[in-house]
Scaffold this active site. Sequence first.
Site, PDB file in Angstrom:
ATOM      1  N   LYS A 255       0.807  -1.211   0.000  1.00  0.00           N
ATOM      2  CA  LYS A 255       0.000   0.000   0.000  1.00  0.00           C
ATOM      3  C   LYS A 255       0.843   1.264   0.000  1.00  0.00           C
ATOM      4  O   LYS A 255       0.356   2.338  -0.287  1.00  0.00           O
ATOM      5  CB  LYS A 255      -1.018  -0.009   1.129  1.00  0.00           C
ATOM      6  CG  LYS A 255      -0.471  -0.389   2.464  1.00  0.00           C
ATOM      7  CD  LYS A 255      -1.606  -0.502   3.479  1.00  0.00           C
ATOM      8  CE  LYS A 255      -1.065  -1.023   4.788  1.00  0.00           C
ATOM      9  NZ  LYS A 255      -1.670  -2.161   5.337  1.00  0.00           N
ATOM     10  N   ARG A 256       2.122   1.134   0.319  1.00  0.00           N
ATOM     11  CA  ARG A 256       2.966   2.317   0.281  1.00  0.00           C
ATOM     12  C   ARG A 256       3.175   2.812  -1.143  1.00  0.00           C
ATOM     13  O   ARG A 256       3.354   3.984  -1.374  1.00  0.00           O
ATOM     14  CB  ARG A 256       4.307   2.050   0.958  1.00  0.00           C
ATOM     15  CG  ARG A 256       4.381   2.699   2.337  1.00  0.00           C
ATOM     16  CD  ARG A 256       5.483   2.117   3.187  1.00  0.00           C
ATOM     17  NE  ARG A 256       5.090   0.797   3.674  1.00  0.00           N
ATOM     18  CZ  ARG A 256       5.834  -0.286   3.531  1.00  0.00           C
ATOM     19  NH1 ARG A 256       6.983  -0.247   2.911  1.00  0.00           N
ATOM     20  NH2 ARG A 256       5.401  -1.440   4.001  1.00  0.00           N
TER      21      ARG A 256
END
Length: 462
Positions: A255-256
């Site tokens: 998700k980064r």
Amino acid sequence: MRSARTRIAPSPTGEDLHIGNAYTALINYAVARQSGGRFIVRIEDTDRTRLVEGSEQRILESLSWLGIGPDEGPETGGPFAPYRQSERLEKYRSAAGQLLDKRHAYYCFCTQQRLEEMRKNQERAHEPPMYDGLCKTIPDKEARERVKNGEKYVVRLNVPDEGSTVFRDIVRGAISFENRLIDDQVLLKSDGYPTYHLGVVVDDHLMEITHIIRGEEWISSTPKHILLYDFFGWTKPEFAHMPLLRNPDRSKLSKRRNPVWVSWYKSEGFLPEAVKNYLATLAWAHPNGKDIFTTDEMVAAFSLDRVQTTAPIFDIGKLRWMNGEYLRIRPKETVTDQIFNFFDKKYPSDMIRKVLPLVIERMKTLKEFESLAGFFFNAPDKLERQPGPTTLGKLKSALDKSDWRHDRMESSVRAVAAELKLTAKEVFMDLRIAVTGKSVGPPLLQSLELLGKEETLKRLSA
Ligand code: GLU
């Protein structure tokens, strides 16, 4: 092929359905469908410390948004209910009992403190972190006595010290692990809940799953599962481990770097059909070389043994391109409805329908309709820059006299440019900015024709 029973077994520990899980769900769905079988969702909620409120519901909603909802599952029900592991605890306890009786599992009383010390020592000695088997040496009778006296325990898998455990993976061929490197995995925790390994094997067996199709991060767990199937004397399902999706820089999809939750794709205005189509192309290619195909076409042509093992790149730019293609091949009526609903009926659909031909070529998502065509519905609240006031004044009076047809307005705008000794390009740009707020957008005069004379002149005076 006999009819397949496939499943995904998500843990409700994240915000929503991860796009990587959506990918395995799609493959499981396809394999079930093409054999007339069933696709099952089982919720693996035995890690009570990591549960996220509402996660299960969002996972199920995302699957149904994608159009790959389960035939059996916690909400749908089915012949093997319940489909939530926390409601099946008795089954794991009795399975663990069977293993204990045959010494394929043993009670372990090691304290947290002892386990930590053991781990530290192993680290120092550069040994793999594994349980050292201390409690395996406790005679069965003594162990049962201690359990009866209320001592805290876990149940561990009794992995043979020698030999190796082998299985065939449909995607990768034979995979073999040396038993001495397999940990005596905890099967039943001190809170009475099973670990993943016991829960997954018991349930896949009881739910008559024929194909375990999951991400490659589970490969190292599989030998433990194979041992369990053998110890129980159960028929093993087929295994297929799908390659993990990666970011364009080849790092693990996280998700980064990339939006990973399916709900994000929905809220950004991606179409579920395009998302599925794109996912389907990641580690597999349609035998006819097609890029764009329906889920039904995928189901008909898909085969696990043609899945590649190299990690596919999840490229959101390609997905956006594909989504745009879907918007353009769809009937305008359908896209109009989708935009209408996407924006919660905020924009009237008869106007959406008229505006659509002017913006559809540039649209990649439903959401982009607003940034491209919002000015048709609301005057821009701020302008990208300030257009020249003299130009606007002249444009206003020239357009006021013009017939309200785009081919007629053209000459009026050019006449203003000539009078002010400006290029037509400069004048068109001022006009565009005054009316739409932006320097890029759909064909200008056609847009003005649609916007109407009154509204256009109003914006020129503002
Ligand atoms: N509960 C596991 C997960 O979170 C299931 C893995 C499997 O498919 O066996 O993905």
